[in-house]
Design an enzyme around this catalytic site. Structure first.
Site, PDB file in Angstrom:
ATOM      1  N   VAL A   1       0.831  -1.208   0.000  1.00 43.32           N
ATOM      2  CA  VAL A   1       0.000   0.000   0.000  1.00 43.32           C
ATOM      3  C   VAL A   1       0.869   1.264   0.000  1.00 43.32           C
ATOM      4  CG1 VAL A   1      -0.367   0.141   2.520  1.00 43.32           C
ATOM      5  CG2 VAL A   1      -2.139   0.962   0.962  1.00 43.32           C
ATOM      6  N   ASP A   2       2.028   1.172   0.624  1.00 43.72           N
ATOM      7  CA  ASP A   2       2.976   2.298   0.666  1.00 43.72           C
ATOM      8  C   ASP A   2       3.377   2.700  -0.757  1.00 43.72           C
ATOM      9  OD1 ASP A   2       4.767   4.141   1.688  1.00 43.72           O
ATOM     10  OD2 ASP A   2       6.235   2.662   2.374  1.00 43.72           O
TER      11      ASP A   2
HETATM   12  N1  AR6 Z   1      -5.217  -0.113  -1.040  1.00 40.06           N
HETATM   13  C1  AR6 Z   1      -5.585  -0.712   0.116  1.00 40.06           C
HETATM   14  N2  AR6 Z   1      -4.913  -1.727   0.673  1.00 40.06           N
HETATM   15  C2  AR6 Z   1      -3.811  -2.173   0.011  1.00 40.06           C
HETATM   16  C3  AR6 Z   1      -3.357  -1.603  -1.205  1.00 40.06           C
HETATM   17  C4  AR6 Z   1      -4.118  -0.526  -1.735  1.00 40.06           C
HETATM   18  N3  AR6 Z   1      -3.762   0.095  -2.870  1.00 40.06           N
HETATM   19  N4  AR6 Z   1      -2.239  -2.276  -1.594  1.00 40.06           N
HETATM   20  C5  AR6 Z   1      -2.009  -3.236  -0.681  1.00 40.06           C
HETATM   21  N5  AR6 Z   1      -2.963  -3.183   0.287  1.00 40.06           N
HETATM   22  P1  AR6 Z   1       1.442  -4.018   3.113  1.00 40.06           P
HETATM   23  P2  AR6 Z   1       2.580  -4.006   5.851  1.00 40.06           P
HETATM   24  C6  AR6 Z   1      -3.140  -4.006   1.502  1.00 40.06           C
HETATM   25  O1  AR6 Z   1       2.348  -5.126   2.709  1.00 40.06           O
HETATM   26  O2  AR6 Z   1       2.254  -5.449   6.027  1.00 40.06           O
HETATM   27  C7  AR6 Z   1       5.883  -1.759   2.463  1.00 40.06           C
HETATM   28  O3  AR6 Z   1       6.976  -2.122   1.655  1.00 40.06           O
HETATM   29  C8  AR6 Z   1      -2.532  -5.372   1.542  1.00 40.06           C
HETATM   30  O4  AR6 Z   1      -3.329  -6.302   0.835  1.00 40.06           O
HETATM   31  O5  AR6 Z   1       1.258  -2.890   2.185  1.00 40.06           O
HETATM   32  O6  AR6 Z   1       2.252  -3.052   6.959  1.00 40.06           O
HETATM   33  C9  AR6 Z   1       6.244  -0.689   3.480  1.00 40.06           C
HETATM   34  O7  AR6 Z   1       7.203   0.222   2.962  1.00 40.06           O
HETATM   35  C10 AR6 Z   1      -2.533  -5.648   3.048  1.00 40.06           C
HETATM   36  O8  AR6 Z   1      -3.818  -6.085   3.462  1.00 40.06           O
HETATM   37  O9  AR6 Z   1       1.906  -3.347   4.535  1.00 40.06           O
HETATM   38  C11 AR6 Z   1       6.804  -1.509   4.606  1.00 40.06           C
HETATM   39  O10 AR6 Z   1       8.153  -1.820   4.411  1.00 40.06           O
HETATM   40  C12 AR6 Z   1      -2.314  -4.250   3.645  1.00 40.06           C
HETATM   41  O11 AR6 Z   1      -2.511  -3.322   2.575  1.00 40.06           O
HETATM   42  C13 AR6 Z   1       5.976  -2.773   4.574  1.00 40.06           C
HETATM   43  O12 AR6 Z   1       5.505  -2.884   3.237  1.00 40.06           O
HETATM   44  C14 AR6 Z   1      -0.950  -4.038   4.242  1.00 40.06           C
HETATM   45  O13 AR6 Z   1       0.037  -4.689   3.450  1.00 40.06           O
HETATM   46  C15 AR6 Z   1       4.781  -2.685   5.484  1.00 40.06           C
HETATM   47  O14 AR6 Z   1       4.128  -3.927   5.517  1.00 40.06           O
END
Ligand code: AR6
Length: 178
Positions: A32-33
């Site tokens: 998501v980042d």
């Molecule tokens: N909109 C909503 N949710 C989303 C989107 C989107 N566009 N894309 C992904 N998700 P994650 P974390 C969901 O991995 O576990 C990054 O590299 C996804 O399906 O994004 O906190 C950062 O820089 C999941 O349910 O975040 C950190 O290094 C949720 O967002 C690390 O990842 C969180 O998944 C953070 O890991």
């Protein structure tokens, strides 16, 4: 405050604040980042660069939150929070995830936000079990509402909290809990 569950891409939501599941460096990443940084444009990166480091390479320690404008996003603000990397649940992960929700909600309130959308913090790359994380998310939002209600009922009524689930599976997890 109303709690809503939506399925979709958080970068498309026209709310006062979207929460980013960032990392401590706060300069973008995957999941998501990455999506938020791509949609907000280069100005978001520049704004994050200006957030002071609390120690080398750390702009936002795990559990804390920082706010920037949303730039090209429909959201006014991005609240960057850093969830815990999940090991076994015995290394302070629940407390850190609780802190993410509390600090993000507090920052939203301080900045006059009437609507905020959360992704499922820590449950992607950081590996937090989805059900456990969703229980914390819902409980913390409800507690925030109860505390706000006790102080200022009108204010609390005006705030919407959206749990933005990227997948059908995530949405089902929240639907059972809310
Ligand atoms: N909109 C909503 N949710 C989303 C989107 C989107 N566009 N894309 C992904 N998700 P994650 P974390 C969901 O991995 O576990 C990054 O590299 C996804 O399906 O994004 O906190 C950062 O820089 C999941 O349910 O975040 C950190 O290094 C949720 O967002 C690390 O990842 C969180 O998944 C953070 O890991």
């Amino acid at each position: 405050m109303r709690i809503k569950i939506v399925k979709g891409d958080i970068t498309t939501l026209a709310v006062d604040a979207i929460v980013n599941a960032a990392n401590q460096v706060m300069l973008g990443g995957g999941g998501v980042d990455g999506a938020i940084h791509r949609a907000a444009g280069h100005e978001l990166y520049e704004a994050c660069l200006k957030v002071p480091e609390v120690r080398p390479g750390v702009r936002c320690p795990t559990g804390e939150a920082r706010i920037t404008p949303g730039f090209k996003l429909p959201a006014k603000f991005v609240i960057h929070t850093v969830g815990p990397v999940y090991r076994d649940g015995q290394h302070g992960e629940p407390e850190k995830l609780v802190a993410c929700y509390r600090n993000s909600l507090a920052l939203a309130a301080e900045n006059g936000c009437k609507s905020i959308a959360f992704p499922c913090i820590s449950t992607g790359i950081y590996g937090y079990p989805k059900e456990d994380a969703a229980k914390i998310a819902v409980r913390e939002v409800r507690e925030f509402l109860a505390a706000k209600n006790a102080k200022n009922a009108k204010d609390a009524e005006e705030m919407d909290v959206i749990f933005c689930c990227f997948s059908e599976r995530d949405m089902k997890v929240y639907q059972v809990i809310v």
